[in-house]
Design an enzyme around this catalytic site. Structure first.
Site, PDB file in Angstrom:
ATOM      1  CD  GLN A 134      -2.334 -11.482  -4.307  1.00  0.00           C
ATOM      2  OE1 GLN A 134      -1.305 -12.178  -4.149  1.00  0.00           O
ATOM      3  NE2 GLN A 134      -2.847 -10.549  -3.394  1.00  0.00           N
ATOM      4  CB  THR A 145      -1.041  -0.033   1.068  1.00  0.00           C
ATOM      5  OG1 THR A 145      -1.772  -1.071   1.273  1.00  0.00           O
ATOM      6  CG2 THR A 145      -1.298   1.336   1.502  1.00  0.00           C
ATOM      7  CB  SER A 184       2.975  -6.787  -0.225  1.00  0.00           C
ATOM      8  OG  SER A 184       2.862  -6.986   1.353  1.00  0.00           O
ATOM      9  CB  ALA A 185       7.409  -9.386   3.250  1.00  0.00           C
ATOM     10  CG  HIS A 186       0.992  -9.754   4.313  1.00  0.00           C
ATOM     11  ND1 HIS A 186       0.198 -10.114   4.530  1.00  0.00           N
ATOM     12  CD2 HIS A 186       1.307  -8.491   3.653  1.00  0.00           C
ATOM     13  CE1 HIS A 186      -0.804  -9.198   4.319  1.00  0.00           C
ATOM     14  NE2 HIS A 186      -0.143  -7.928   3.378  1.00  0.00           N
ATOM     15  CB  THR A 206      14.780   3.908  13.176  1.00  0.00           C
ATOM     16  OG1 THR A 206      14.819   4.912  13.771  1.00  0.00           O
ATOM     17  CG2 THR A 206      15.202   2.394  13.477  1.00  0.00           C
ATOM     18  CB  CYS A 258      -8.697  -4.890   0.325  1.00  0.00           C
ATOM     19  SG  CYS A 258      -8.298  -5.952  -1.168  1.00  0.00           S
ATOM     20  CG  ASN A 311      -6.065  -7.996  -5.021  1.00  0.00           C
ATOM     21  OD1 ASN A 311      -5.965  -7.741  -6.651  1.00  0.00           O
ATOM     22  ND2 ASN A 311      -7.370  -8.104  -4.016  1.00  0.00           N
TER      23      ASN A 311
HETATM   24  N1  PMP Z   1      -1.317  -4.277  -3.866  1.00  0.00           N
HETATM   25  C1  PMP Z   1      -2.807  -6.045  -4.044  1.00  0.00           C
HETATM   26  C2  PMP Z   1      -2.775  -6.684  -5.385  1.00  0.00           C
HETATM   27  C3  PMP Z   1      -2.822  -6.217  -3.131  1.00  0.00           C
HETATM   28  O1  PMP Z   1      -2.897  -7.897  -3.165  1.00  0.00           O
HETATM   29  C4  PMP Z   1      -2.275  -6.336  -2.011  1.00  0.00           C
HETATM   30  C5  PMP Z   1      -2.826  -6.719  -0.587  1.00  0.00           C
HETATM   31  N2  PMP Z   1      -4.306  -7.567  -0.896  1.00  0.00           N
HETATM   32  C6  PMP Z   1      -1.720  -5.247  -1.417  1.00  0.00           C
HETATM   33  C7  PMP Z   1      -1.888  -4.270  -2.966  1.00  0.00           C
HETATM   34  C8  PMP Z   1      -1.827  -4.206  -0.331  1.00  0.00           C
HETATM   35  O2  PMP Z   1      -1.158  -5.051   0.293  1.00  0.00           O
HETATM   36  P1  PMP Z   1      -0.171  -4.196   1.777  1.00  0.00           P
HETATM   37  O3  PMP Z   1      -1.203  -5.639   2.863  1.00  0.00           O
HETATM   38  O4  PMP Z   1       1.010  -5.399   1.952  1.00  0.00           O
HETATM   39  O5  PMP Z   1      -0.685  -2.937   2.222  1.00  0.00           O
END
Ligand code: PMP
Length: 381
Positions: A176, A70, A195-197, A230, A317, A148
């Site tokens: 993704q 994001t 995005s690492a998660h 930091t 989302c 996504n």
């Molecule tokens: N872009 C896409 C295509 C995503 O799937 C997501 C997470 N659903 C995001 C952006 C946002 O990721 P983050 O949770 O790391 O802010």
């Protein structure tokens, strides 16, 4: 593993967990501190950056560590708005994540155009070419690598090449795609992100890669002055470990895609009126977005959850809490269809036995929902 919502987030990979915990207890110093403890951390942080940049084929000073996708998406639109005039426009795919669309509309108010959605969930590359031939082309084109919601892969490489030939900044939300073992060619994009998660790393850390950034968090000289604050070494080193674990694994993703396809085939046998979004297009190997033939998605999700399976109503989302689904709007789905969307998204740890168990759970859930609706019909009489 009965967790099938990996496009929302993935569990922490054991290597990432180990690196994270070790860093929290041993590498807690400030990488900017002027003594050896700080200098060692600074060196380790730069090694992560160097290795990440070399995998993607960009220069190490083209990698900025952020708090996630994001922030990375927002900062690209912020940076481009700073270097463009107040009449410049941007062009987006209609499937973008809200962190792209909302950032575009914030930084380029009333100057955002959208490509048309094709019924299979892709954009049309010749429409993009036409757009760039007009007298005042956009200053920025943003097309996600893979949705996504549907897992549909957009023609982002072609778009990157076309934009480059017109000298237009091409941003790709590759959140993704990165972590699904297919990152070749991303350096063709002017900027791209992760995005690492989404690939076994911790939450709250991402990478913004590419060119043309202006400082987006001011008040510190970290990240070459681009992003003050930091550095979160534990998260960065853990994200690096998660990514290496994926890149170094020798899992064949075409086999995983075949397992997903088998699941869809069986689902269509169980539910002949089921619709699968993007099934005719190129898709990520892990995603299946279905319009169920009956019953609201929350009922499916709730019942499947009780049976031990986590699936989603669409993207995390796009649940009602966060506003509508960009894909449902782009594809002009009816209200009923939107409310029947169920997304299943696997990751490397899901086996074919897990998919088979999920199929049975869908079958069982359908019978329960039918029974409930019969009962409620009796009650309502
Ligand atoms: N872009 C896409 C295509 C995503 O799937 C997501 C997470 N659903 C995001 C952006 C946002 O990721 P983050 O949770 O790391 O802010």
């Amino acid at each position: 593993m009965s967790y099938f919502d990996n496009n929302a987030t993935t569990p922490l990979h054991p290597n990432a967990h180990e690196v994270f915990v070790k860093a929290l207890s041993e590498s807690w110093a400030n990488p900017s501190s002027p003594y050896r403890l700080g200098a060692q951390l600074r060196a380790s942080l730069e090694i992560c950056r160097e290795e990440i940049s070399s995998i993607f084929g960009v220069s190490h000073d083209e990698v900025v560590f952020t708090s996630g996708a994001t922030e990375a998406n927002n900062s690209v639109f912020f940076a481009l708005s700073r270097s463009s005039s107040s009449s410049d426009r941007v062009l987006l795919s209609p499937f973008e994540h809200p962190s792209v669309t909302d950032a575009a509309e914030y930084w380029f108010p009333k100057r955002v155009d959208f490509l048309r959605a094709q019924p299979d969930g892709t954009i049309c590359i010749s429409e993009l070419e036409d757009y760039l031939r007009i007298s005042t082309p956009p200053v920025l084109v943003s097309i996600m690598a893979a949705s996504n919601e549907s897992g549909v892969v957009q023609p982002w490489k072609e778009a990157a090449v076309i934009c480059k030939s017109h000298g237009i900044h091409f941003h790709c939300d590759s959140t993704q795609l990165i972590g699904k073992k297919n990152v070749k060619g991303l350096s063709l994009c002017s900027s791209f992100i992760s995005s690492a998660h989404k690939f076994g790393g911790p939450k709250g850390v991402g990478w913004l890669m590419g060119k043309c950034f202006s400082p987006f968090l001011i008040g510190g000289q970290q990240e070459k002055g681009m992003r003050g604050g930091t550095e979160n070494f534990a998260a960065v080193s853990s994200s690096h470990a998660a990514f290496l674990a994926v890149e170094n694994s020798c899992i064949d993703t075409s086999e995983l895609a075949a397992i997903r396809d088998r699941f869809e085939h069986q689902m269509l046998k169980l539910f002949p009126d089921l619709k699968i979004i993007g099934c005719g297009a190129r898709r990520l190997w892990n995603t299946s977005l279905m319009i169920m033939p009956d019953f609201e998605n929350f009922r499916w999700v709730g019942k499947l959850d009780k049976l031990g399976f986590q699936v989603s109503t669409g993207s995390a989302c796009s649940t009602s809490k966060f506003g509508g689904s960009p894909l449902a709007t782009a594809l002009n789905l009816s209200d009923i269809e939107s409310r029947r969307l169920v997304r299943v998204s696997s990751y490397f740890s899901n086996s074919s036995a897990d998919w088979a168990a999920l199929l049975s759970a869908f079958d069982k859930t359908f019978m329960e929902l039918q029974e409930e609706s019969r009962d409620s019909a009796v009650i309502s009489l």
